[in-house]
Design a protein around this motif. Structure first.
Motif, PDB file in Angstrom:
ATOM      1  N   TRP A  27      -4.985  12.630  -2.908  1.00 24.18           N
ATOM      2  CA  TRP A  27      -4.599  11.871  -2.828  1.00 24.18           C
ATOM      3  C   TRP A  27      -4.823  10.586  -3.247  1.00 24.18           C
ATOM      4  O   TRP A  27      -5.810   9.627  -3.022  1.00 24.18           O
ATOM      5  CB  TRP A  27      -3.951  11.324  -1.554  1.00 24.18           C
ATOM      6  CG  TRP A  27      -3.613  12.736  -0.317  1.00 24.18           C
ATOM      7  CD1 TRP A  27      -4.234  13.387  -0.905  1.00 24.18           C
ATOM      8  CD2 TRP A  27      -2.261  12.624  -0.088  1.00 24.18           C
ATOM      9  NE1 TRP A  27      -3.194  14.367   0.127  1.00 24.18           N
ATOM     10  CE2 TRP A  27      -2.042  14.004   0.499  1.00 24.18           C
ATOM     11  CE3 TRP A  27      -1.821  12.352   0.567  1.00 24.18           C
ATOM     12  CZ2 TRP A  27      -1.062  14.240   1.534  1.00 24.18           C
ATOM     13  CZ3 TRP A  27      -0.659  12.096   1.014  1.00 24.18           C
ATOM     14  CH2 TRP A  27      -0.045  13.746   1.925  1.00 24.18           C
ATOM     15  N   PHE A  28      -3.980   9.505  -3.862  1.00 22.52           N
ATOM     16  CA  PHE A  28      -4.044   8.271  -4.521  1.00 22.52           C
ATOM     17  C   PHE A  28      -3.042   7.226  -3.897  1.00 22.52           C
ATOM     18  O   PHE A  28      -1.586   7.839  -4.181  1.00 22.52           O
ATOM     19  CB  PHE A  28      -3.083   8.296  -5.942  1.00 22.52           C
ATOM     20  CG  PHE A  28      -4.410   8.951  -6.715  1.00 22.52           C
ATOM     21  CD1 PHE A  28      -5.827   8.490  -7.300  1.00 22.52           C
ATOM     22  CD2 PHE A  28      -4.463  10.318  -6.936  1.00 22.52           C
ATOM     23  CE1 PHE A  28      -6.533   9.106  -8.458  1.00 22.52           C
ATOM     24  CE2 PHE A  28      -4.861  11.236  -7.739  1.00 22.52           C
ATOM     25  CZ  PHE A  28      -6.469  10.121  -8.439  1.00 22.52           C
ATOM     26  N   VAL A  29      -3.112   6.514  -3.597  1.00 24.88           N
ATOM     27  CA  VAL A  29      -2.352   5.750  -2.100  1.00 24.88           C
ATOM     28  C   VAL A  29      -2.346   3.772  -2.948  1.00 24.88           C
ATOM     29  O   VAL A  29      -3.056   3.832  -3.085  1.00 24.88           O
ATOM     30  CB  VAL A  29      -2.295   5.921  -1.103  1.00 24.88           C
ATOM     31  CG1 VAL A  29      -1.116   5.044  -0.019  1.00 24.88           C
ATOM     32  CG2 VAL A  29      -2.537   7.078  -0.568  1.00 24.88           C
ATOM     33  N   ARG A  30      -1.350   3.481  -2.865  1.00 24.21           N
ATOM     34  CA  ARG A  30      -1.700   2.095  -2.989  1.00 24.21           C
ATOM     35  C   ARG A  30      -0.314   1.123  -2.508  1.00 24.21           C
ATOM     36  O   ARG A  30       0.617   1.912  -1.937  1.00 24.21           O
ATOM     37  CB  ARG A  30      -1.297   1.769  -4.546  1.00 24.21           C
ATOM     38  CG  ARG A  30       0.140   1.922  -6.008  1.00 24.21           C
ATOM     39  CD  ARG A  30      -0.045   1.483  -6.953  1.00 24.21           C
ATOM     40  NE  ARG A  30       1.182   2.351  -7.463  1.00 24.21           N
ATOM     41  CZ  ARG A  30       1.769   1.509  -7.961  1.00 24.21           C
ATOM     42  NH1 ARG A  30       1.367   0.126  -7.827  1.00 24.21           N
ATOM     43  NH2 ARG A  30       2.722   2.170  -8.206  1.00 24.21           N
ATOM     44  N   SER A  31      -0.797   0.426  -2.257  1.00 28.80           N
ATOM     45  CA  SER A  31       0.015  -0.868  -1.150  1.00 28.80           C
ATOM     46  C   SER A  31       0.141  -2.921  -1.994  1.00 28.80           C
ATOM     47  O   SER A  31      -1.184  -2.695  -2.470  1.00 28.80           O
ATOM     48  CB  SER A  31       0.265  -0.762   0.088  1.00 28.80           C
ATOM     49  OG  SER A  31      -0.622  -1.522   0.398  1.00 28.80           O
ATOM     50  N   MET A  76      -4.458   0.299   6.812  1.00 30.46           N
ATOM     51  CA  MET A  76      -3.266   0.535   7.286  1.00 30.46           C
ATOM     52  C   MET A  76      -2.755  -0.903   6.015  1.00 30.46           C
ATOM     53  O   MET A  76      -3.097  -0.817   5.809  1.00 30.46           O
ATOM     54  CB  MET A  76      -3.335  -0.601   8.576  1.00 30.46           C
ATOM     55  CG  MET A  76      -3.374   0.520  10.082  1.00 30.46           C
ATOM     56  SD  MET A  76      -5.415   0.936   9.939  1.00 30.46           S
ATOM     57  CE  MET A  76      -5.731  -0.601  10.887  1.00 30.46           C
ATOM     58  N   LEU A  77      -1.531   0.418   5.579  1.00 30.41           N
ATOM     59  CA  LEU A  77      -1.490  -0.487   4.216  1.00 30.41           C
ATOM     60  C   LEU A  77       0.042  -0.781   4.591  1.00 30.41           C
ATOM     61  O   LEU A  77       0.791   0.155   5.298  1.00 30.41           O
ATOM     62  CB  LEU A  77      -0.857   0.938   3.081  1.00 30.41           C
ATOM     63  CG  LEU A  77      -2.825   1.258   3.009  1.00 30.41           C
ATOM     64  CD1 LEU A  77      -1.867   2.329   1.893  1.00 30.41           C
ATOM     65  CD2 LEU A  77      -3.178   0.133   1.804  1.00 30.41           C
ATOM     66  N   GLU A  78       1.118  -1.137   3.991  1.00 32.85           N
ATOM     67  CA  GLU A  78       2.112  -2.423   4.101  1.00 32.85           C
ATOM     68  C   GLU A  78       2.727  -3.011   2.779  1.00 32.85           C
ATOM     69  O   GLU A  78       1.988  -2.784   1.691  1.00 32.85           O
ATOM     70  CB  GLU A  78       2.325  -3.707   5.401  1.00 32.85           C
ATOM     71  CG  GLU A  78       1.436  -2.685   6.508  1.00 32.85           C
ATOM     72  CD  GLU A  78       1.865  -3.953   7.508  1.00 32.85           C
ATOM     73  OE1 GLU A  78       2.248  -5.319   7.435  1.00 32.85           O
ATOM     74  OE2 GLU A  78       2.196  -3.653   9.348  1.00 32.85           O
ATOM     75  N   LYS A  79       4.111  -2.941   3.206  1.00 32.12           N
ATOM     76  CA  LYS A  79       4.417  -3.489   1.743  1.00 32.12           C
ATOM     77  C   LYS A  79       4.569  -2.699   0.527  1.00 32.12           C
ATOM     78  O   LYS A  79       3.321  -3.110  -0.435  1.00 32.12           O
ATOM     79  CB  LYS A  79       4.150  -4.643   2.213  1.00 32.12           C
ATOM     80  CG  LYS A  79       4.589  -5.625   2.985  1.00 32.12           C
ATOM     81  CD  LYS A  79       4.466  -7.142   2.220  1.00 32.12           C
ATOM     82  CE  LYS A  79       4.608  -7.788   3.543  1.00 32.12           C
ATOM     83  NZ  LYS A  79       4.068  -9.504   3.419  1.00 32.12           N
ATOM     84  N   ASP A  80       5.554  -1.851   0.230  1.00 30.34           N
ATOM     85  CA  ASP A  80       5.116  -1.190  -1.006  1.00 30.34           C
ATOM     86  C   ASP A  80       4.318  -0.470  -1.199  1.00 30.34           C
ATOM     87  O   ASP A  80       3.899   0.105  -2.289  1.00 30.34           O
ATOM     88  CB  ASP A  80       5.810  -2.151  -2.104  1.00 30.34           C
ATOM     89  CG  ASP A  80       6.505  -1.573  -3.746  1.00 30.34           C
ATOM     90  OD1 ASP A  80       6.496  -0.471  -3.290  1.00 30.34           O
ATOM     91  OD2 ASP A  80       5.534  -1.836  -4.698  1.00 30.34           O
ATOM     92  N   VAL A  81       4.557   1.309  -0.076  1.00 27.89           N
ATOM     93  CA  VAL A  81       3.435   2.235  -0.045  1.00 27.89           C
ATOM     94  C   VAL A  81       3.506   2.988  -0.483  1.00 27.89           C
ATOM     95  O   VAL A  81       5.012   3.560  -0.989  1.00 27.89           O
ATOM     96  CB  VAL A  81       3.329   2.166   1.362  1.00 27.89           C
ATOM     97  CG1 VAL A  81       1.865   3.240   1.411  1.00 27.89           C
ATOM     98  CG2 VAL A  81       2.577   0.984   1.924  1.00 27.89           C
ATOM     99  N   ARG A  82       2.923   3.651  -1.666  1.00 33.17           N
ATOM    100  CA  ARG A  82       3.289   4.640  -2.660  1.00 33.17           C
ATOM    101  C   ARG A  82       2.095   5.725  -2.454  1.00 33.17           C
ATOM    102  O   ARG A  82       1.143   5.047  -3.101  1.00 33.17           O
ATOM    103  CB  ARG A  82       3.591   4.211  -3.814  1.00 33.17           C
ATOM    104  CG  ARG A  82       4.628   3.669  -4.153  1.00 33.17           C
ATOM    105  CD  ARG A  82       4.995   2.457  -6.101  1.00 33.17           C
ATOM    106  NE  ARG A  82       5.872   1.897  -5.956  1.00 33.17           N
ATOM    107  CZ  ARG A  82       6.791   2.678  -6.792  1.00 33.17           C
ATOM    108  NH1 ARG A  82       7.039   3.584  -7.332  1.00 33.17           N
ATOM    109  NH2 ARG A  82       8.512   1.769  -6.438  1.00 33.17           N
TER     110      ARG A  82
END
Length: 201
Positions: free
Chosen positions: A109-113, A126-132
């Motif tokens: 999995w690749f995740v960014r924010s 914990m990721l916030e704002k424009d999470v992809r």
């Protein structure tokens, strides 16, 4: 110019009196210094010194890696800037990007924010704002997931959110509220208000 002896006051003409007077003043000053109460020494912690909202330290272009018991890479998190708050056991991140490896060697999995909060003690990001998030699903192939917040739990090996999400794959766009994704199984479950639009190919 030295004054004549007769012009001096009587107590200055008697040198023994003047000398004892000076000695008395000096002793009085020393006594006052000794008896003066010292300011109590304050036990200053790191929080007192830096202020309540200041980090203990920061790293620019930081990389955090986690490994399993056999030494294999479980996850890698990169960020433009990480600020550590040691007393609260948290690390704030600017533009974090995470790669979560599947145990069977499958597609990660690749995740960014835009922003992130990492808790090393429980291995949660914990990721916030424009999470992809992007991953390869066993049912849908490559899937792009969009949301405003998401939690990556590296101990439980899940990706989760209770916020609205949008899933985009090669044949459909699906909107829902709430999602749970299993990293190792490469599966996703949508929780509520699921609506899909399919493309004609």
């Amino acid at each position: 110019m030295k004054l004549p002896e007769w012009m001096l006051p009587a107590w200055l003409r008697d040198r023994s009196i003047a000398l004892w007077g000076i000695v008395g003043v000096v002793l009085l000053g020393l006594a006052l210094l000794v008896l003066q109460e010292d300011d109590p020494i304050r036990d200053t912690t790191a929080t007192d010194l830096r202020g309540p909202q200041k980090p203990d330290g920061f790293v620019v272009n930081a990389t955090f890696r986690a490994f399993d018991s056999e030494g294999r890479l479980k996850s890698r998190i990169r960020t433009r800037r990480a600020e550590q708050f040691q007393d609260e056991n948290r690390v704030t991140m600017e533009r974090p990007r995470a790669m979560l490896m599947a145990r069977d060697g499958g597609a990660p999995w690749f995740v960014r924010s835009r922003t992130g909060l990492y808790r090393p003690d429980v291995a949660k990001l914990m990721l916030e704002k424009d999470v992809r998030a992007r991953h390869s699903s066993t049912e849908r192939g490559d899937v792009l997931i969009l949301s405003e917040r998401m939690t990556l739990d590296n101990n439980e090996r899940i990706v989760q959110t209770d916020a609205p999400v949008t899933l985009i794959d090669r044949s459909s766009v699906t909107n829902a509220v709430g999602m749970t994704g299993w990293i190792d199984e490469r599966a996703v479950r949508l929780e509520n208000d699921v609506r899909s639009r399919y493309f004609n190919r």
